[in-house]
Scaffold this motif. Structure first.
Motif: not given
Length: 880
Positions: A48-60, A721-725, A728-733
Motif C-alpha cells: 500500500v505504501r509503495i503504491i501511495l508513494y508512487i502515485l504521490a510522486i507522480i501527482y506532485i 512554490m516549486i521548491g516546496g514541492l 516533498v518529492i525529496e522525502q517521498l523519494g
C-alpha cells in the motif's frame, strides 16, 4: 535483531512503534523517518505504501510541471524586455534609435531559461542540503539530489536526443544553427563531470572542501561568460573585419595599379555600388600613386639599359596633384588624354602616336615629372598643389557627377570647383623658372563667374524641388563655391526621382570642365507602413449579427494610403443579403487611411439564425504604392462558436492581468483548435486531466501575475512554490527507497530523474517537430547539464561546506558509487556528442534523416541509457 520503542504523542492519544536498531543503537534502513509521515504509517502494508508513494510522486510532479510553466512564463516576460539605444546609421548619416533586447539570447538561455528547465533538480539538491543540515547530518553518499542531477543529465542527453532524432519526418533533417555555442557547452558539460571526479577522488578524496565548492559555483558565471564570448565570436570578428577590409582595399589598389601598368586600364573603372564616391576616389588615388612607384622602380632597373628612353621620359612630366583628378576622370569615363603632345621646351613637333592606355600614359608622365624635379633638387621648392599643371587647369566643374539627398533633408548643397591654372588645350605644360629661380605659372586672373540652373528629370519643379538658378562668383582667393537647392518634403510616398544641375557661360577665359552636369536623386524616405489584421481568429457577436476585424497600420504611417479587403467563403456561405442558406453578407471594399491614421475596422454582417459552427475568411490585398502586407493579412471569422465568442477573448485577456483572471482561467477546461481555426469542445480526456490538475492550476494562480513589475515577483514566488514541492518529492523519494529497499542512487537516476525530465522531453519533441533548427530541441541540453552541475551541486555544496565549517566539521561524501556513475555518464556523454557531430557531417543534420538511419541512431542512444541505468544500479548493490 533488537528493537526500541518509538512513542509519538498526539492530542487524543499516542502511537507506540517498535523500530529495529543495529548494534550501535541506530535505526536500520527498514525503519523509515520523514517529516511527512502520517501517524503509524510505518505500520501500513508495504505494498500500500509503495503504491501511495508512487502515485504521490507522480501527482506532485504534475504540480511541478505546472509550476515550472508559470516559472518559465515569468522568465520569458523578464527576458523579453527591450531597451532603446542610439546608433549611427551610415546610410542616413544620423543617429537613430533602435529597440534591442536587454538580455542576450545566449546569456538568457544559460541563466534564467536553464534555471527554469532545471529548477526541480537544482531545488531538490538545495532542499536536501538544508534538510541534512537541519538534521545534523554531515556525511552523505551524494544524496538524492546528486543522483537525480546525474540521472537527469543522462536521460536528457541520451533519451531526449533519441526522441528528437526520430521526431523529424524522413528524409528531412534539422541542424543546430549556433554550432559554436553548442560545441562550447558540450565541452563544458563533459568537463563539469570531470571536475566532479577531481573534487571527490583526486584533489581531496571523499571530502568537499569549501574552496572546491566555491570554485564549482563560480564555474557557472564563467560558463555564461564564455558562451557569451562565443556567441560574439570572442569579438575577434571585429578585428578580423577591419583587417580583412584593409587587405581587400590593398588588394584592390594593387589590382588597379597592375591593370594600369600592364595596359589593362579598364580594371576597376566602375565604382562599387555600396561604396561612397569619396572612398572610391581615394582608392583610385592610392592605385595611381602605387602605379607611379612601380613605374619608377621599372625605370631605375632599366636605366642602365636605355638612356635614350630615359631622356624621352623626362619630357613627360605631370604633377602629384594629378593623382586625384585622374581617378575622378577615370570613374566619370571622360575623354582620353591626347596621345600626341608638344614639348614646350623644344620646337613644336608632333610625336609618334602612342597606343598605350590613358591611365598608363598619365602615370608614366607623372613618374617622369617626379624624376625630373628630383634630379634638379626642385621638388620641394613649391607646394604640392603647384608642382605640375593638370588638364583641369582653368576649368570649372562639379565635385561629383551624381548626388543623392533624402526628401526630408530640406535642401542640398553642391560644391563647384575652379582650377585657376591654365594651359594650351591638348598640351602638357612644364613650369619654367625665372631669373629669381621661381616657377612661372599661368593663372586665370581676376574675378571669374559661371551661371547655373536646375532642370527637370523625373523630379518636377515645385513638386519635388524648387527651381534654382544664379551666378557663382569666384574672386582671386576662391576655389570652391556652393549651390543650395531647396528640396520639397511631403508626407506621401513616391518612387525616387531625379533632376539635373548644369553649369554654363563661364567668363574671363575660364572653361567648363567635366562634369559640368550633375544628376541629383531625391530619395523618398516616407514610410506608408504595413497592413495587418490585429487578430487571426475572430468571433462573431451572434446577438448583434456582426463580426469585426481591426486592420492595423504598422512600421510607418506617412501619407494617405489605401488597402483593399474582401471575404472568402469557408464553411460559411456568403451572399448579397441574409436570404435562406446565406450565412453572412459578402464584403468587398477599400479602406483609406489618412496621414498618421493607424487603424480601421471592417464590419461584416452575419445571419443571426445560423445554428452550426461555421467560418469564413477576411483577407487584405492590393495595398497602395510603397506600403506592404504584413505577416497576418488574413483572419478566420468564426460563427456561432461554442464555447468561445467574446467571453473567451475577455478571459484570455484577463489571464495574466489579475489574480482573479488567473484563477478563472485555471478553472476553464480547454479544448483543441481544428485546421479551420474552430475550437473543438473538450473531450472526456480533457475533463479528466483538468480535474486532476485543477488544484495545481489554482495553487500556482495565486502567484503574482506574470506581467506585474516586469515578471520578477512571479519568478521568485513560483520558484519558492516549486521548491516546496521538491522538498516533498525529496522525502517521498527517500520513503519509497526505504520501503522498497532501493538504494538512493537507483531512486535518483531512475524514478526521480524521469519525473524531472518528462516535461523537457515533451517540450523538446514539440520543438523538433515545429522549429526550423535543432537548437531549441537538443541545442540547450548540454548547457542545461552544465548548469545542473555548477549551480545544482555548487550551491548545495557551498551551503553544506560553509555551515559545517562554522561548526568545525567537514563535508564527507561516500564516493563508492559516485565514481562509477560519473565516469560511465561522462564516457557515454562524449560518445553522444561525437555521434551528433558525425550525423551532422554525414547525414547533413543532427536530427532526422533516412528512416533506417534515424531509427538505428535513436536505438543506439537509448541502448546507452539502459546500459548506464543497469550498470550504475548493479554497482550500487556491489555486484561488481
Amino acid at each position: 535483531m533488537s528493537t526500541v520503542e518509538v512513542i509519538t504523542y498526539f492530542s487524543n492519544g499516542y502511537v507506540v512503534e517498535y523500530a529495529p536498531v543495529d548494534e550501535t543503537g541506530n535505526f536500520t534502513e527498514k525503519y523509515c523517518q520523514s517529516w511527512i509521515l502520517l501517524p503509524a504509517e510505518n505500520l501500513w502494508p508495504d505494498v500500500v505504501r509503495i503504491i501511495l508513494y508512487i502515485l504521490a510522486i507522480i501527482y506532485i510532479f504534475i504540480g511541478v510541471a505546472i509550476g515550472s510553466d508559470v516559472f518559465m512564463t515569468s522568465i520569458e516576460v523578464i527576458t523579453s524586455k527591450k531597451r532603446t539605444i542610439v546608433d549611427w546609421d551610415e546610410e542616413k548619416h544620423e543617429n537613430v534609435k533602435k529597440q534591442v533586447l536587454v538580455w542576450n539570447e545566449t546569456v538568457a538561455n544559460l541563466t534564467l531559461l536553464a534555471l527554469g528547465s532545471s529548477a526541480p533538480e537544482i531545488l531538490l539538491a538545495t532542499v536536501e542540503a538544508i534538510n541534512d543540515l537541519a538534521s545534523g547530518v554531515s556525511n552523505s553518499d551524494g544524496g538524492l539530489g546528486f543522483y537525480t542531477i546525474v540521472g537527469s543529465a543522462a536521460f536528457n542527453l541520451l533519451v531526449i536526443t533519441a526522441v528528437c532524432i526520430v521526431s523529424v519526418s524522413s528524409p528531412g533533417f534539422k541542424t543546430i544553427r549556433d554550432l559554436g555555442v553548442f560545441a562550447l557547452t558540450s565541452i563544458w558539460s563533459l568537463l563539469a563531470y570531470v571536475w566532479l571526479l577531481a573534487v571527490l577522488l583526486w584533489i581531496s578524496p571523499g571530502i568537499v572542501e569549501p574552496w572546491e565548492a566555491w570554485i564549482t559555483l563560480l564555474f557557472f558565471p564563467i560558463l555564461v561568460l564564455s558562451a557569451y564570448a562565443q556567441d560574439n565570436s570572442w569579438w575577434v570578428h571585429r578585428w578580423r573585419q577591419r583587417k580583412v577590409q584593409h587587405r581587400q582595399e590593398q588588394a584592390e589598389v594593387q589590382t588597379i595599379a597592375n591593370g594600369i601598368t600592364s595596359r589593362r586600364c579598364s580594371v576597376g573603372l566602375r565604382s562599387t555600388p555600396h561604396r561612397s564616391p569619396e572612398k572610391h576616389r581615394k582608392t583610385w588615388s592610392k592605385a595611381i600613386e602605387l602605379a607611379v612607384r612601380q613605374t619608377d622602380s621599372h625605370h631605375a632597373a632599366a636605366q642602365t639599359l636605355s638612356t635614350t628612353d630615359d631622356q624621352e621620359r623626362k619630357y613627360r612630366p605631370f604633377a602629384r596633384a594629378r593623382f586625384r583628378h585622374a581617378a575622378i576622370r577615370a570613374m566619370a569615363g571622360s575623354r582620353r588624354i591626347p596621345a600626341n603632345y608638344t614639348n614646350v621646351e623644344d620646337s613644336p613637333k608632333p610625336s609618334t602616336p602612342k597606343t598605350e592606355p590613358r591611365l598608363l600614359s598619365v602615370v608614366s608622365k607623372i613618374a617622369a615629372m617626379r624624376r625630373l624635379y628630383a634630379s634638379n633638387n626642385a621638388i620641394h621648392a613649391f607646394p604640392l598643389s603647384l608642382k605640375v599643371l593638370d588638364e583641369s587647369s582653368g576649368n570649372i566643374a562639379f565635385a561629383s557627377s551624381t548626388y543623392a539627398v533624402l526628401e526630408s533633408a530640406g535642401s542640398l548643397s553642391v560644391s563647384v570647383l575652379f582650377h585657376r591654372r591654365k594651359r594650351p588645350r591638348g598640351q602638357i605644360v612644364i613650369p619654367t623658372t625665372n631669373a629669381e629661380g621661381k616657377f612661372d605659372t599661368q593663372l586665370v586672373t581676376g574675378v571669374v563667374s559661371v551661371d547655373y540652373e536646375t532642370r527637370e528629370g523625373t523630379a518636377k519643379i515645385n513638386k519635388d524641388f524648387k527651381y534654382t538658378s544664379g551666378t557663382l562668383i569666384f574672386t582671386e582667393e576662391d576655389f570652391v563655391q556652393t549651390i543650395n537647392i531647396p528640396i520639397i518634403n511631403d508626407d506621401q510616398y513616391f518612387p525616387d526621382t531625379d533632376f539635373y544641375i548644369i553649369l554654363k557661360n563661364p567668363s574671363n577665359d575660364a572653361s567648363l570642365g567635366d562634369p559640368s552636369v550633375a544628376r541629383v536623386t531625391i530619395i523618398d524616405d516616407d514610410k506608408p507602413g504595413d497592413f495587418i489584421l490585429e487578430m487571426t481568429q475572430l468571433y462573431a457577436d451572434m446577438d448583434a449579427g456582426e463580426v469585426q476585424a481591426t486592420v492595423l497600420r504598422q512600421n510607418g504611417c506617412d501619407g494617405k494610403v489605401k488597402i483593399h479587403y474582401a471575404t472568402v467563403d469557408g464553411t460559411a456561405v456568403g451572399g448579397v443579403d441574409t436570404a435562406p442558406g446565406v450565412d453572412y453578407i459578402q464584403a468587398n471594399g477599400v479602406l483609406e487611411f489618412e496621414h498618421h491614421e493607424t487603424s480601421k475596422i471592417i464590419t461584416v454582417q452575419i445571419n443571426k439564425d445560423v445554428k452550426e459552427t461555421k467560418n469564413f475568411v477576411i483577407v487584405l490585398r492590393n495595398p497602395s504604392q510603397g506600403s506592404h502586407l504584413g505577416e497576418h493579412s488574413a483572419a478566420v471569422a468564426n460563427l456561432n462558436l461554442q464555447p468561445g465568442g467574446i467571453n473567451s477573448i475577455v478571459i484570455m485577456k484577463e489571464n495574466g492581468a489579475s489574480w482573479v483572471g488567473q484563477i478563472k482561467s485555471a478553472m476553464i477546461v480547454g479544448g483543441e483548435v481544428d485546421e479551420y481555426g474552430n475550437e473543438i469542445p473538450p473531450s472526456g480526456t480533457d475533463f479528466f486531466l483538468h480535474a486532476i490538475s485543477m488544484p495545481w492550476k489554482i495553487f500556482f494562480a495565486l502567484a503574482p501575475t506574470r506581467n506585474a513589475f516586469g515578471g520578477y515577483p512571479a519568478f521568485l514566488v513560483s520558484m519558492f512554490m516549486i521548491g516546496g514541492l521538491t522538498a516533498v518529492i525529496e522525502q517521498l523519494g527517500h520513503l519509497l527507497g526505504c520501503v522498497t529497499g532501493l538504494k538512493t542512487q537507483v531512486t535518483g537516476i531512475t524514478i526521480i530523474a524521469l519525473g524531472t525530465s518528462l516535461p523537457d522531453t515533451l517540450a523538446s519533441r514539440a520543438a523538433a517537430l515545429q522549429d526550423d533548427y535543432a537548437d531549441a530541441s537538443i541545442g540547450n541540453i548540454t548547457g542545461s547539464n552544465s548548469v545542473n552541475v555548477f549551480l545544482g551541486l555548487g550551491l548545495p555544496w557551498v551551503i553544506r561546506t560553509m555551515a559545517l565549517l562554522a561548526g568545525g566539521k567537514q563535508y564527507r561524501v561516500d564516493v563508492t558509487s559516485i565514481e562509477f556513475s560519473v565516469m560511465i555518464f561522462d564516457s557515454f556523454g562524449a560518445v553522444c556528442v561525437t555521434f551528433l557531430f558525425f550525423r551532422r557531417f554525414y547525414f547533413g543534420g543532427e536530427l532526422g534523416g533516412p528512416m533506417r538511419s534515424k531509427l538505428l541512431s535513436a536505438g543506439f542512444l537509448i541502448l546507452l541509457w539502459f546500459i548506464f541505468i543497469i550498470v550504475s544500479s548493479l554497482k550500487a548493490y556491489n555486484y561488481f
